[in-house]
Each structure stands twice: as C-alpha cells, then as structure tokens.
Write an enzyme that holds these catalytic residues in place. Structure first.
Site, PDB file in Angstrom:
ATOM      1  N   LYS A 114      25.809  32.437  50.801  1.00 11.78           N
ATOM      2  CA  LYS A 114      24.664  33.078  50.154  1.00 11.78           C
ATOM      3  C   LYS A 114      23.807  33.894  51.109  1.00 11.78           C
ATOM      4  O   LYS A 114      23.117  34.821  50.689  1.00 11.78           O
ATOM      5  CB  LYS A 114      23.790  32.032  49.455  1.00 11.78           C
ATOM      6  CG  LYS A 114      24.478  31.415  48.239  1.00 11.78           C
ATOM      7  CD  LYS A 114      23.472  30.721  47.362  1.00 11.78           C
ATOM      8  CE  LYS A 114      24.144  30.236  46.082  1.00 11.78           C
ATOM      9  NZ  LYS A 114      23.205  29.639  45.150  1.00 11.78           N
ATOM     10  N   LYS A 197      36.894  36.233  38.599  1.00 13.84           N
ATOM     11  CA  LYS A 197      36.273  35.528  37.475  1.00 13.84           C
ATOM     12  C   LYS A 197      35.153  36.378  36.903  1.00 13.84           C
ATOM     13  O   LYS A 197      34.570  37.214  37.587  1.00 13.84           O
ATOM     14  CB  LYS A 197      35.825  34.123  37.858  1.00 13.84           C
ATOM     15  CG  LYS A 197      34.715  34.020  38.838  1.00 13.84           C
ATOM     16  CD  LYS A 197      34.189  32.585  38.922  1.00 13.84           C
ATOM     17  CE  LYS A 197      32.705  32.672  39.250  1.00 13.84           C
ATOM     18  NZ  LYS A 197      31.951  31.466  39.134  1.00 13.84           N
ATOM     19  N   LYS A 200      28.244  37.588  36.736  1.00 16.77           N
ATOM     20  CA  LYS A 200      27.106  38.494  36.629  1.00 16.77           C
ATOM     21  C   LYS A 200      27.107  39.502  37.778  1.00 16.77           C
ATOM     22  O   LYS A 200      26.822  40.673  37.577  1.00 16.77           O
ATOM     23  CB  LYS A 200      25.831  37.652  36.707  1.00 16.77           C
ATOM     24  CG  LYS A 200      24.662  38.288  36.086  1.00 16.77           C
ATOM     25  CD  LYS A 200      24.118  37.468  34.938  1.00 16.77           C
ATOM     26  CE  LYS A 200      23.310  38.387  34.046  1.00 16.77           C
ATOM     27  NZ  LYS A 200      23.215  37.923  32.684  1.00 16.77           N
TER      28      LYS A 200
HETATM   29  P1  ADP Z   1      27.619  33.642  38.015  1.00 22.55           P
HETATM   30  O1  ADP Z   1      28.824  33.347  38.867  1.00 22.55           O
HETATM   31  O2  ADP Z   1      27.902  34.617  36.946  1.00 22.55           O
HETATM   32  O3  ADP Z   1      26.405  33.962  38.832  1.00 22.55           O
HETATM   33  P2  ADP Z   1      26.630  30.980  38.011  1.00 22.55           P
HETATM   34  O4  ADP Z   1      27.189  30.849  39.368  1.00 22.55           O
HETATM   35  O5  ADP Z   1      25.141  31.032  37.853  1.00 22.55           O
HETATM   36  O6  ADP Z   1      27.274  32.264  37.302  1.00 22.55           O
HETATM   37  O7  ADP Z   1      27.244  29.825  37.136  1.00 22.55           O
HETATM   38  C1  ADP Z   1      26.544  29.016  36.210  1.00 22.55           C
HETATM   39  C2  ADP Z   1      27.558  28.053  35.617  1.00 22.55           C
HETATM   40  O8  ADP Z   1      28.556  28.780  34.889  1.00 22.55           O
HETATM   41  C3  ADP Z   1      28.316  27.236  36.659  1.00 22.55           C
HETATM   42  O9  ADP Z   1      28.514  25.920  36.154  1.00 22.55           O
HETATM   43  C4  ADP Z   1      29.643  27.954  36.789  1.00 22.55           C
HETATM   44  O10 ADP Z   1      30.702  27.100  37.174  1.00 22.55           O
HETATM   45  C5  ADP Z   1      29.860  28.487  35.376  1.00 22.55           C
HETATM   46  N1  ADP Z   1      30.631  29.739  35.396  1.00 22.55           N
HETATM   47  C6  ADP Z   1      30.223  30.919  35.903  1.00 22.55           C
HETATM   48  N2  ADP Z   1      31.158  31.872  35.754  1.00 22.55           N
HETATM   49  C7  ADP Z   1      32.203  31.277  35.130  1.00 22.55           C
HETATM   50  C8  ADP Z   1      33.485  31.728  34.680  1.00 22.55           C
HETATM   51  N3  ADP Z   1      33.868  32.993  34.831  1.00 22.55           N
HETATM   52  N4  ADP Z   1      34.317  30.844  34.080  1.00 22.55           N
HETATM   53  C9  ADP Z   1      33.936  29.556  33.909  1.00 22.55           C
HETATM   54  N5  ADP Z   1      32.739  29.060  34.300  1.00 22.55           N
HETATM   55  C10 ADP Z   1      31.871  29.896  34.904  1.00 22.55           C
END
Ligand code: ADP
Ligand code: NA
Length: 330
Positions: A114, A197, A200
């Site tokens: 991060k 994956k 955001k």
């Molecule tokens: P991002 O990666 O979009 O910033 P976060 O890291 O804030 O999302 O993830 C919030 C929750 O959503 C976590 O529990 C994460 O494992 C789940 N998550 C995020 N992206 C995915 C995805 N593409 N598929 C499955 N679960 C996801």
C-alpha cells in the site's frame, strides 16, 4: 446469543460497491447473519490511514451503510455500525500497539504494497499500524470467526499472536479467533480483461460493474464483455476465462450450478448467455438501487439504525476494554 461470534470490517468505498465486492464478500456477510452473532462495521478509522476528504468520507460512510442494508444486512439479525462511533476501537488499538514489536509490525506485507506508490517515507504511521487497529477491532468483540479473503490471513495470524501474548502476560482476556476464509467464495474478474480481478482501482469502466450504475449501463457491459475464441459455453478458467467469469457470475447470483448452466446453453452461442445474464443482473441491481436510494432519502432512519448498532457494539466492546484496562493496571 449462543451462536459463535463473527466480525468483519468494510472500507467505506467511494461511490458504489462493485459486483466483486458483493459476490466475493457482502453476500457472505448476509449469509453469516443466520448462523452467527455477526458484527459488521464500516471502518472509517481505517479510511483515514490514506489521504481523504472529510466531506467525501462522511458521504461514503453513509452510502456504504445504505448499500449493506440494501444488500440484505438486517439490523434485527446483525449489528451494523460505524467504527468511529465506538471509541473503544481506538482505545484498545493503542494497547495493542504497545504489545506489538516493531519488527513484527514491519513484517506485515500489506504496508509494503500500500505504501509502494507514494513511497514509504510519505506513508502515514497509521497506515503502518493499521493491522494492529484491526487486531483491536476483532478482539473487542471476542470474535470466534473473521470472514476474510486470503490476503488478510497474515492479519488474523497477528491477531492470534497478540491475543495469546496479552492473555499470557496479563491473564485470560481475549478469545483467540480463527480466520473464516471462505474458500469457495466467488472471485470475479474484469469483464474486459479476465486476467485481472474486477477492482475499483485496476478495472476500466467497461470492465467494472458498479451496483449503483444505471441498469441499462450494466446490461450493456455484460453484453460487451469479452468472450473467448470458439463458441462453446463451457467452464474452463484457463482456456475460456471470459466465458468462465460470466458463468461464475450467473451461477453465484442465481444459485444454479455451473454444470446445469453448461447443459442449458449447450449448442447455444455466447449471445444467448449474455442476454440472459444481463437480465439476471438487471433483476438484481434494480431493487438494490431502489433500496439504497430509500435509505439515502431517509437519513433519520439510517442514522437511527447506525446509532442502535453502535449502542449494541459498545455494550460488548466496553466490557472487553474495561477488562483489558483492569488487567493492565489502569
Ligand atoms: P477493491 O479491490 O475493488 O478495492 P476491496 O479490496 O475494498 O475491493 O475489497 C472489499 C471486499 O470485496 C474484500 O472482501 C474483497 O476480498 C472483496 N472483493 C474485491 N474484489 C473482488 C473480486 N473481484 N472478486 C471477489 N471478491 C472481491
Ligand atoms: Na483493494
């Protein structure tokens, strides 16, 4: 309640949760309400470890809570609250900081990831110690289970280590939690680039389905998702990542198994699958958007739910903190 206790924190996301967040996390939170005494919090204290705008943070915290309720978290069946409303998190966080070794904290790999972009020297000390606040988040509720993804495993290990250390030094105080890593949880990929994956930060607008997007836009994104060479609708993550991703989304949303879907679409083209999946998505997001908007349009109700949640959370958290303080000699 004699059910095992579960706790999970959700970052106040800017704007909308995306389909990966829902299918990979929020859906499990909804299910856990039925089997666990579940505590869910929007972690605004964690959000300030990175630069943020106060107005946006406030709006995003409310919007996240509204979406969690719209997704099915029921304040009668779980405790939903905002982290900063429960001061015990910061208080126990400090205690945990004081029993963590600097070297031990330095081994947390997420800080390296991060802080990589802006450089370690520009990162806040809060970002460095945020896993320790997370330890306090969990221990305050004497949680048995912590539903997290694989990337959080190291933080759960830290939680176990610190809980054991405190118990050993000062007397039995904290329940040792275990990571409730949901293995079979769906991982959703970018609709335009199924090698990454859905996320955001990394997905292009066309590859990302935000739950609060116009249903028409969602329909269009599904219909223009990349598919693979060939015509067969078959789950093969390696050779057919695009089609496999669509099958995963379909199966997770409807509960229909992937073999059943493969059988249903035998001899049919990608177009048929996409048209049907687009309809499934529209049926899901339409009421989701409506319910989210209802909570946003009724701030008194949303505030009352969050105030009640904070009160329920504090009842547990303050008891744990009082015990820890007593053991510490306060
Ligand atoms: P991002 O990666 O979009 O910033 P976060 O890291 O804030 O999302 O993830 C919030 C929750 O959503 C976590 O529990 C994460 O494992 C789940 N998550 C995020 N992206 C995915 C995805 N593409 N598929 C499955 N679960 C996801
Ligand atoms: Na992330």
């Amino acid at each position: 309640s004699d059910r095992p206790r579960a706790l999970s924190g959700i970052q106040p996301t800017s704007g909308s949760f995306h389909l990966g967040n829902y299918l990979g996390a929020i859906r499990q939170y909804v299910a856990l309400q039925e089997t666990h005494d579940a505590f869910y919090m929007v972690v605004d204290l964690h959000a300030i470890t990175m630069p943020q705008d106060p107005k946006e943070l406030r709006a995003n915290t409310r919007l996240s809570a509204a979406q969690l309720l719209a997704a099915g978290l029921d304040p009668e069946r779980c405790t939903l609250f905002v982290q900063s409303h429960v001061p015990e998190h910061a208080q126990l966080g400090w205690v945990m900081n004081c029993i963590t070794g600097f070297g031990e904290a330095s081994r947390m790999t997420q800080f390296k990831d991060k802080s990589a972009k802006g450089g370690v020297n520009n990162a806040s000390v809060g970002l460095f110690t945020y896993p320790i606040l997370q330890v306090a988040d969990i221990l305050l509720y004497q949680a048995n289970a912590v539903p997290v993804g694989e990337d959080q495993r190291q933080h759960i290990e830290l939680t176990r280590d610190l809980a054991e250390r405190f118990n050993q030094r000062f007397g039995q105080t904290f329940t040792i939690p275990s990571a409730h890593i949901v293995k079979e949880v769906a991982k959703i990929y970018d609709l335009q680039d199924p090698a990454i994956k859905m996320s955001k930060s990394a997905s292009s607008p066309k590859g990302l389905i935000n739950l609060l997007d116009e249903p028409k836009a969602t329909e269009k994104k599904i219909k223009s998702a990349v598919t693979d060479t060939g015509t067969e609708i078959r789950f093969d993550a390696e050779k057919k990542p695009g089609v496999s991703n669509l099958l995963t989304i379909y199966s997770t949303l409807t509960g229909e198994s992937i073999p059943a879907l493969e059988a249903r679409y035998e001899g049919k083209g990608y177009g048929a699958l996409k048209t049907d999946l687009a309809a499934v998505m529209v049926d899901f997001v339409t009421p989701f958007r409506k319910r989210t908007q209802e909570f946003l349009d009724d701030p008194e109700t949303l505030d009352a739910i969050l105030a009640k949640g904070a009160e329920k959370a504090r009842a547990v958290a303050s008891e744990t903190l009082a015990q820890a303080y007593d053991r510490l000699g306060f």
